[in-house]
Scaffold this active site. Structure first.
Site, mmCIF file in Angstrom:
data_model
loop_
_atom_site.group_PDB
_atom_site.id
_atom_site.type_symbol
_atom_site.label_atom_id
_atom_site.label_comp_id
_atom_site.label_asym_id
_atom_site.label_seq_id
_atom_site.Cartn_x
_atom_site.Cartn_y
_atom_site.Cartn_z
ATOM 1 N N GLY A 10 -65.358 -48.979 -57.400
ATOM 2 C CA GLY A 10 -64.523 -48.994 -58.614
ATOM 3 C C GLY A 10 -63.381 -48.006 -58.447
ATOM 4 O O GLY A 10 -63.591 -46.917 -57.915
ATOM 5 N N ASP A 127 -68.006 -41.520 -62.564
ATOM 6 C CA ASP A 127 -69.385 -41.309 -63.026
ATOM 7 C C ASP A 127 -69.918 -39.909 -62.707
ATOM 8 O O ASP A 127 -70.906 -39.486 -63.287
ATOM 9 C CB ASP A 127 -70.334 -42.328 -62.380
ATOM 10 C CG ASP A 127 -69.933 -43.768 -62.673
ATOM 11 O OD1 ASP A 127 -69.240 -43.988 -63.680
ATOM 12 O OD2 ASP A 127 -70.307 -44.654 -61.893
ATOM 13 N N ARG A 162 -68.443 -44.222 -92.238
ATOM 14 C CA ARG A 162 -69.125 -45.161 -91.339
ATOM 15 C C ARG A 162 -69.858 -44.420 -90.223
ATOM 16 O O ARG A 162 -69.504 -43.290 -89.883
ATOM 17 C CB ARG A 162 -68.093 -46.063 -90.652
ATOM 18 C CG ARG A 162 -67.582 -47.162 -91.540
ATOM 19 C CD ARG A 162 -66.498 -47.932 -90.818
ATOM 20 N NE ARG A 162 -66.103 -49.082 -91.607
ATOM 21 C CZ ARG A 162 -64.912 -49.660 -91.519
ATOM 22 N NH1 ARG A 162 -64.002 -49.197 -90.683
ATOM 23 N NH2 ARG A 162 -64.630 -50.704 -92.265
ATOM 24 N N MET A 169 -68.827 -45.303 -70.025
ATOM 25 C CA MET A 169 -69.338 -45.710 -68.705
ATOM 26 C C MET A 169 -70.210 -44.613 -68.095
ATOM 27 O O MET A 169 -70.495 -43.605 -68.737
ATOM 28 C CB MET A 169 -68.165 -46.034 -67.788
ATOM 29 C CG MET A 169 -67.586 -47.410 -68.013
ATOM 30 S SD MET A 169 -66.322 -47.774 -66.759
ATOM 31 C CE MET A 169 -66.204 -49.554 -66.958
ATOM 32 N N ARG A 171 -72.673 -45.693 -65.378
ATOM 33 C CA ARG A 171 -73.752 -46.368 -64.647
ATOM 34 C C ARG A 171 -75.089 -45.717 -64.981
ATOM 35 O O ARG A 171 -75.403 -45.620 -66.150
ATOM 36 C CB ARG A 171 -73.449 -46.344 -63.146
ATOM 37 C CG ARG A 171 -74.019 -47.523 -62.412
ATOM 38 C CD ARG A 171 -73.628 -47.536 -60.969
ATOM 39 N NE ARG A 171 -72.408 -48.311 -60.739
ATOM 40 C CZ ARG A 171 -72.334 -49.634 -60.775
ATOM 41 N NH1 ARG A 171 -73.399 -50.356 -61.038
ATOM 42 N NH2 ARG A 171 -71.203 -50.260 -60.547
ATOM 43 N N GLU A 222 -73.428 -46.349 -71.151
ATOM 44 C CA GLU A 222 -73.693 -47.780 -70.966
ATOM 45 C C GLU A 222 -75.091 -48.034 -70.402
ATOM 46 O O GLU A 222 -75.664 -49.103 -70.609
ATOM 47 C CB GLU A 222 -72.648 -48.390 -70.036
ATOM 48 C CG GLU A 222 -72.641 -47.766 -68.650
ATOM 49 C CD GLU A 222 -71.598 -48.329 -67.703
ATOM 50 O OE1 GLU A 222 -70.910 -49.300 -68.057
ATOM 51 O OE2 GLU A 222 -71.453 -47.774 -66.590
ATOM 52 N N HIS A 273 -63.056 -50.126 -69.227
ATOM 53 C CA HIS A 273 -62.199 -49.738 -68.093
ATOM 54 C C HIS A 273 -61.026 -48.852 -68.472
ATOM 55 O O HIS A 273 -60.354 -48.327 -67.577
ATOM 56 C CB HIS A 273 -61.723 -50.994 -67.358
ATOM 57 C CG HIS A 273 -62.855 -51.710 -66.671
ATOM 58 N ND1 HIS A 273 -63.657 -52.606 -67.328
ATOM 59 C CD2 HIS A 273 -63.341 -51.603 -65.417
ATOM 60 C CE1 HIS A 273 -64.592 -53.042 -66.496
ATOM 61 N NE2 HIS A 273 -64.418 -52.455 -65.324
#
Ligand code: F6P
Length: 343
Positions: A10, A127, A162, A169, A171, A222, A273
């Protein structure tokens, strides 16, 4: 020397800064010739490349992405992969290759080195999950993007009373979630390393209401997963073409679950992304430059099989094998330290 360069996996902000540093030091410092393979290991397999010169790399320092392109192609997943890599090395008369990548790209670099090819690694990934280096470039930029998003979501969450869930992200590592959540003052942070209890998440949110705060921010990595036995409907996991689970979806699952259980209006935002795109932060530009400068010097020292790494304040060489041995995850004590800030 004649040195090849590639960017794999990536993309992440700072890749061009490494390329520029290697080219500048290689040409002006060592008198090298440099070529860049297109789209990661695919370019090596297909001998698809471009000459890299001071002119062709001008102006790329602040640009996100990679001028070389990237892919998750793995030569070891093809029967003739290693022979083709050898053929390109020989045909191009390469003295060595600098591979800029994360766990997968550097895993290939390590195996090629074990198979006798001259490869040096430079660690990258938003990451921040690579071992043997304190931090990877790209992480700081992703963190800034995620933190700014949380700040923006905060004001709208408060205006509308709310619960806003932000999916980030990372992983299988929770670094982006934990650090952006702490920096953004999130009320709940969920990371892959610690399966979450949805009842506890709802308890923390309700407690805020009891204390007169009628909005909450939930940051979810995620890869966050509910504790075993939890009754939560999750989207079925898909795989990408390279066998990695395609993550994402936990944000929307939490949106449904929190609203149903608490009765409070809940919405999810998936940053996706956006975290990987755009211009690198100053920190990432400097780190990427330092790693690139050290990598080309390492080639001249014949330090094949090594990776440049940030250790405390210094850039050092570490064995590629050590860097790819384990994914670096958030330790349980590190996460627990922040528990007092939740809810
Ligand atoms: O490894 C970087 C990363 O952005 C992960 O955080 C994410 O899970 C993955 O890549 C997404 O990959 P792709 O762009 O192939 O969907």
């Amino acid at each position: 020397m004649r040195i090849g360069l590639l960017t794999g996996g990536g993309d992440c902000p700072g890749l061009n800064a490494v390329i520029r540093a290697v080219v500048r030091k290689g040409i002006d410092g060592h008198g090298d010739a440099l070529i860049g393979f297109r789209d990661g290991w695919r370019g090596v397999l297909e001998d698809s490349f471009m000459e890299l010169t001071i002119e062709s790399t001008r102006g790329i320092l602040p640009r996100g992405g990679t001028i070389l392109g990237s892919s998750r192609t793995n030569p070891y997943k093809r029967d003739d992969g290693v022979e083709r890599v050898r053929a390109t090395f020989a045909g191009q008369n390469l003295d060595g290759l600098i591979a800029i990548g994360g766990e997968d790209t550097l895993g290939v670099a390590n195996r090629l080195n074990e198979d006798g090819l001259h490869v040096i690694g430079v660690p990258k990934t938003i990451d921040n999950d690579l071992g043997a280096t304190d931090v990877t470039f790209g992480f700081d930029t992703a963190l800034q993007v995620a933190t700014e998003a949380i700040d923006r979501l905060h004001t709208t969450a408060e205006s509308h009373n709310r619960i806003l869930v932000v999916e980030v992200m990372g992983r299988t590592a929770g670094w982006i979630a934990l650090h952006s959540g702490i920096a953004g003052g999130a009320d709940v942070i969920l990371i892959p390393e610690i399966p979450f209890d949805i009842d506890e998440v709802c308890r923390l949110i309700r407690r805020r209401h009891e204390r007169g705060r009628y909005f909450s921010i939930v940051v979810a990595a995620e890869g966050a997963v509910p504790k075993e036995g939890t009754t939560m409907t999750l989207a079925a996991g898909e795989m990408d073409e390279f066998g990695h689970p395609r993550l994402g979806g936990i944000g929307y699952a939490l949106e449904r679950e929190i609203e149903q259980r608490t009765g409070f209006e809940t919405r999810a935002t998936v940053l996706g992304h956006v975290q990987r795109g755009g211009t690198p932060t100053a920190f990432d530009r400097v780190l990427a430059t330092r790693l690139g400068l050290r990598a080309i010097d390492a080639a001249h020292e014949g330090a094949w099989g090594m990776m440049t790494a940030l250790r405390s304040a210094d850039i050092e060489l570490v064995a590629l094998a050590d860097a790819v041995a384990d994914v670096k995850r958030v330790p349980a004590q590190e996460y627990a330290r922040y528990g007092v800030l939740f809810g």
